[in-house]
Design a protein around this motif. Structure first.
Motif, PDB file in Angstrom:
ATOM      1  N   ALA A 216       0.679  -1.397   0.053  1.00  0.00           N
ATOM      2  CA  ALA A 216       0.072   0.118  -0.014  1.00  0.00           C
ATOM      3  C   ALA A 216       0.799   1.392   0.024  1.00  0.00           C
ATOM      4  N   ALA A 217       1.955   1.192   0.826  1.00  0.00           N
ATOM      5  CA  ALA A 217       2.861   2.368   0.877  1.00  0.00           C
ATOM      6  C   ALA A 217       3.644   2.594  -0.607  1.00  0.00           C
TER       7      ALA A 217
ATOM      8  N   GLU B  18       2.481   1.836  -3.299  1.00  0.00           N
ATOM      9  CA  GLU B  18       1.573   2.225  -4.711  1.00  0.00           C
ATOM     10  C   GLU B  18       1.091   3.727  -4.267  1.00  0.00           C
ATOM     11  N   ALA B  19       1.185   4.268  -3.003  1.00  0.00           N
ATOM     12  CA  ALA B  19       1.124   5.606  -2.458  1.00  0.00           C
ATOM     13  C   ALA B  19       2.224   6.223  -2.737  1.00  0.00           C
TER      14      ALA B  19
ATOM     15  N   THR C 149       4.577   6.331  -0.887  1.00  0.00           N
ATOM     16  CA  THR C 149       5.227   6.686   0.663  1.00  0.00           C
ATOM     17  C   THR C 149       6.091   5.757   1.156  1.00  0.00           C
TER      18      THR C 149
ATOM     19  N   SER D 269       8.886  11.500   3.174  1.00  0.00           N
ATOM     20  CA  SER D 269       9.005  11.021   1.966  1.00  0.00           C
ATOM     21  C   SER D 269       9.860  11.476   1.009  1.00  0.00           C
TER      22      SER D 269
END
Length: 322
Positions: free
Chosen positions: A145-146, A148-149, A151, A304
């Motif tokens: 998830a990170a 894909e985001a 982050t 980031s």
């Protein structure tokens, strides 16, 4: 947010029912624009898992994660964003494993030959199919998830409250010269080990004695560059808090792993500045009550790389206590 304590490997100081604590990392890299993850095979259990292991006595969870990856596959790592911890039942009772993401370069992993007999870099889909423990999918999902985001790739900004100092009432000389107490000196040595997990290359600190003494063990052990900034002292902050806020703003713009050491009265300004660089939900878990951080406590803000200045994760690490 990940909050970690000083835990023994079979202790349960929080009354959580956990009898074994362990830590590890999901090592990741991007090769030919595709995300790859490192899995290990343990011959003793004939299973595929993430590198991990139990805490040594007196060790922090962060130290354990770094040590276990190096011992099992020979990879030196720096911890990235914290990932969800998992729990499952083992013979001694309930086991809790804390995970971090850890970016690595192309250095090949080398199995230790004792516990680990094989390693593999693979796609997230293949990793999901190979993992033997179903709960190991939880940190994988968070890492994906990170990624894909945007982050997942981060650098750390560490905020350190100086270690325990001699009481003000017992000190009659200049406030800036007030030294660490015996407990504070032990906390400084503890911090030397803990900070190694993120390898800050620079230290920005108040010039007062208790801050200098807090970061000295780490600075001496690593040759990290130290910059003394007067606006991080209690006195200068009281006169002009905006200057302390400007220090944090400049550090967030530099994108370089850094530790900041300051005082309790300065922390509200530091934390308020950090809050403006993160989503409201994340800002909501910043410590808001005085004293914000205990003496010797560390807050790690993960900033980031893809979105400069944006804080995407935070975690706190409790200080050493006698």
């Amino acid at each position: 947010m990940r909050s970690t304590e000083h835990l023994e490997d079979v202790a349960d100081p929080g009354g959580t029912g956990v009898s074994v604590y362990a830590a590890g990392a999901l090592c990741w890299r991007v090769k030919k624009k595709k995300l790859e993850l490192l899995l290990i095979h343990r011959q003793r259990y004939d299973d595929w898992s993430w590198p991990k292991g139990k805490l040594d006595n007196g060790e922090t969870l962060a130290e354990c994660a770094v040590r276990e990856v190096y011992e099992e596959v020979g990879l030196p790592i720096t911890l990235g964003i914290p990932l969800p911890s998992i729990r499952y039942v083992v013979k001694p009772g309930l086991k809790e494993v804390h995970y971090w993401a850890a970016p690595v370069d192309d250095m090949p992993p080398i199995p230790d030959g004792k516990e680990v007999d094989a390693t593999i870099w693979c796609s997230p889909t293949k990793a999901r199919g190979l993992l033997s423990n179903p709960s190991d999918v939880e940190p994988l999902d968070a890492l994906l998830a990170a990624h894909e985001a945007g982050t997942l790739a981060t650098w750390p900004l560490l905020v350190v409250r100086h270690a325990k100092a001699k009481p003000r009432a017992a000190w009659t000389r200049a406030e800036g010269e007030r030294p660490l107490a015996a407990t504070g000196r032990r906390q400084a040595l503890y911090l030397q080990r803990l900070l190694m997990s993120w390898h800050p290359e620079r230290i920005v600190t108040s010039g007062w004695m208790r801050c200098i003494a807090t970061i000295s063990p780490y600075a001496q052990a690593t040759k990290a560059k130290v910059k003394v900034v007067p606006s991080l002292t209690e006195a200068d902050h009281k006169r002009n808090p905006a200057k302390a806020a400007a220090v944090i703003e400049r550090l967030l713009a530099k994108s370089s792993a850094t530790a900041v050491c300051t005082h309790r009265p300065v922390l509200p300004t530091v934390l308020a500045t950090l809050a403006t660089h993160m989503d409201p939900a994340l800002a909501g878990v910043l410590p808001v009550l005085d004293p914000h951080l205990a003496p010797g406590e560390v807050l790690v803000a993960h900033v980031s790389i893809d979105n400069p200045g944006r804080i995407v994760a935070i975690e706190q690490h409790k200080p050493y206590e006698d």
